[in-house]
Design an enzyme around this catalytic site. Structure first.
Site, mmCIF file in Angstrom:
data_model
loop_
_atom_site.group_PDB
_atom_site.id
_atom_site.type_symbol
_atom_site.label_atom_id
_atom_site.label_comp_id
_atom_site.label_asym_id
_atom_site.label_seq_id
_atom_site.Cartn_x
_atom_site.Cartn_y
_atom_site.Cartn_z
ATOM 1 C CB SER A 193 29.880 -21.717 12.305
ATOM 2 O OG SER A 193 28.928 -20.824 11.867
ATOM 3 C CG HIS B 281 27.479 -21.139 17.529
ATOM 4 N ND1 HIS B 281 27.675 -22.489 17.373
ATOM 5 C CD2 HIS B 281 27.098 -20.683 16.295
ATOM 6 C CE1 HIS B 281 27.429 -22.833 16.114
ATOM 7 N NE2 HIS B 281 27.068 -21.758 15.453
ATOM 8 C CD GLU C 295 28.164 -24.979 20.475
ATOM 9 O OE1 GLU C 295 28.072 -24.471 19.341
ATOM 10 O OE2 GLU C 295 28.621 -26.117 20.667
ATOM 11 C CG ASN D 158 28.695 -26.459 13.362
ATOM 12 O OD1 ASN D 158 27.670 -26.847 12.798
ATOM 13 N ND2 ASN D 158 28.953 -25.180 13.561
#
Ligand code: NAD
Length: 295
Positions: free
Chosen positions: A118, A139, A151, A189
């Site tokens: 992450s 991801h 991702e 994120n």
């Protein structure tokens, strides 16, 4: 690509294994813990049952998917014939560096090494291997069999060829791959965590309560889940660790984690997985807001 090794059979690993296996790939699911492998396979089986009940797949699809998965506790054995390894082990830099060093030594020269991290730098992970051009971030989002986005993160040295291969492969899984570069938090994120952190800051400053903040974001911004509840689902320790990676990486105070988040993690209030975060998930008070200490 035929053989995919998945390292880690936890929340993400079992979802990734499920998704590849359902698309006809042979999956070697590897975990150091027998228990995790058993739990992972049970989760996959239950999720497939749900899909059969909703008539999204047939009983035959279910058994084909399960037959495509073999489990291993020995990494070397598990990755032997892999065309691609997707690492989804615990989020810990030292652990990931150790795993990638070993993968580089034991995998065939052409094997692509992907990580589902992450927040850890793909470039840093790639640098411990002799094949940084074949290391990439994949991801996936939780729950993997349902969420469309992958991702795709290019490390500093990831080649165009490897990026194209992984983008195409993700499309064959029915996903929507989106290419981004390797900077702290990537895209998902980098945008999500400051929003969650600001929601916690809003609560900490006494502007509004847990439910009020979540209601504003759900009904006002059409988010399916409020940011505080989402933080509980992600895990408050995970949110804290990602914010710290961005804070350290950019040296910018805008990513500094809210002191309330730090306190809650220190107190062991990690969200759903610990039974309490911004909401109470204990059997008796399922998903009730925890209001006493914030209002
Ligand atoms: N949970 C999420 O919502 C989410 C979303 C996107 C990405 N991720 C990332 O996915 C990765 C996995 O997260 P998770 O939530 O599935 O964690 P998890 O704790 O549910 O599972 C991790 C698994 O890795 C296993 N493991 C640890 N060391 C290992 C080793 N050396 N070899 C093989 N297996 C090993 C553990 O036994 C455990 O079963 C992390 O990098 C995390 O940042 C998580």
């Amino acid at each position: 690509m035929k053989n995919i090794a998945v390292i880690g059979a936890g929340t993400m690993g079992n979802g990734i294994a499920h998704t590849f296996a359902q698309s006809g790939f042979k999956v070697q699911l590897i975990d150091i813990s027998e228990d995790s492998l058993t739990r992972g396979l049970n989760t996959i089986s239950k999720n497939l049952d749900r899909m059969v009940a909703k008539e999204k797949i047939s009983e035959e699809d279910k058994s084909n998917t399960l037959n495509n998965i073999t489990t291993f506790t020995d990494t070397v054995e598990g990755v032997k014939n892999a065309d691609l390894v997707v690492e989804a082990a615990t989020e810990n830099v030292d652990l990931k560096l150790k795993i990638f060093k070993q993968l580089d030594e034991v995998c065939a020269e052409n094997t692509i090494l992907a990580t589902n991290t992450s927040s850890i730098s793909i470039t840093q992970i790639a640098a411990v291997t002799s094949r940084p051009e074949k290391v990439i971030g994949m991801h996936f989002m939780n729950p993997v069999p349902i969420m469309k986005l992958v991702e795709i993160i290019r490390g500093y040295s990831t080649s165009d060829e490897v990026t194209t291969t992984i983008m195409d492969l993700s499309k064959t899984l029915g996903k929507v791959p989106t290419e981004v570069n390797d900077y702290p938090g990537f895209v998902a994120n980098r945008i999500l965590m400051p929003m969650i952190n600001e929601s916690i800051e809003t609560l900490y400053n006494g502007v509004a309560g847990v439910e009020e903040i979540d209601t504003v974001m759900k009904l006002g911004m059409a988010h399916p889940m409020g940011p505080l509840q989402l933080a509980d689902f992600i895990g408050l320790d995970v949110c804290l660790s990602i914010l710290n990676v961005m804070y350290d990486g950019f040296k910018n105070p805008k990513y500094a984690p809210c002191p309330l988040l730090v306190n809650m993690v220190m107190a062991g209030k990690l969200g759903v997985k610990s039974g309490e975060g911004f909401y109470d998930y204990s059997e008796s008070r399922k998903a009730e807001k925890v209001s006493k200490q914030f209002s």
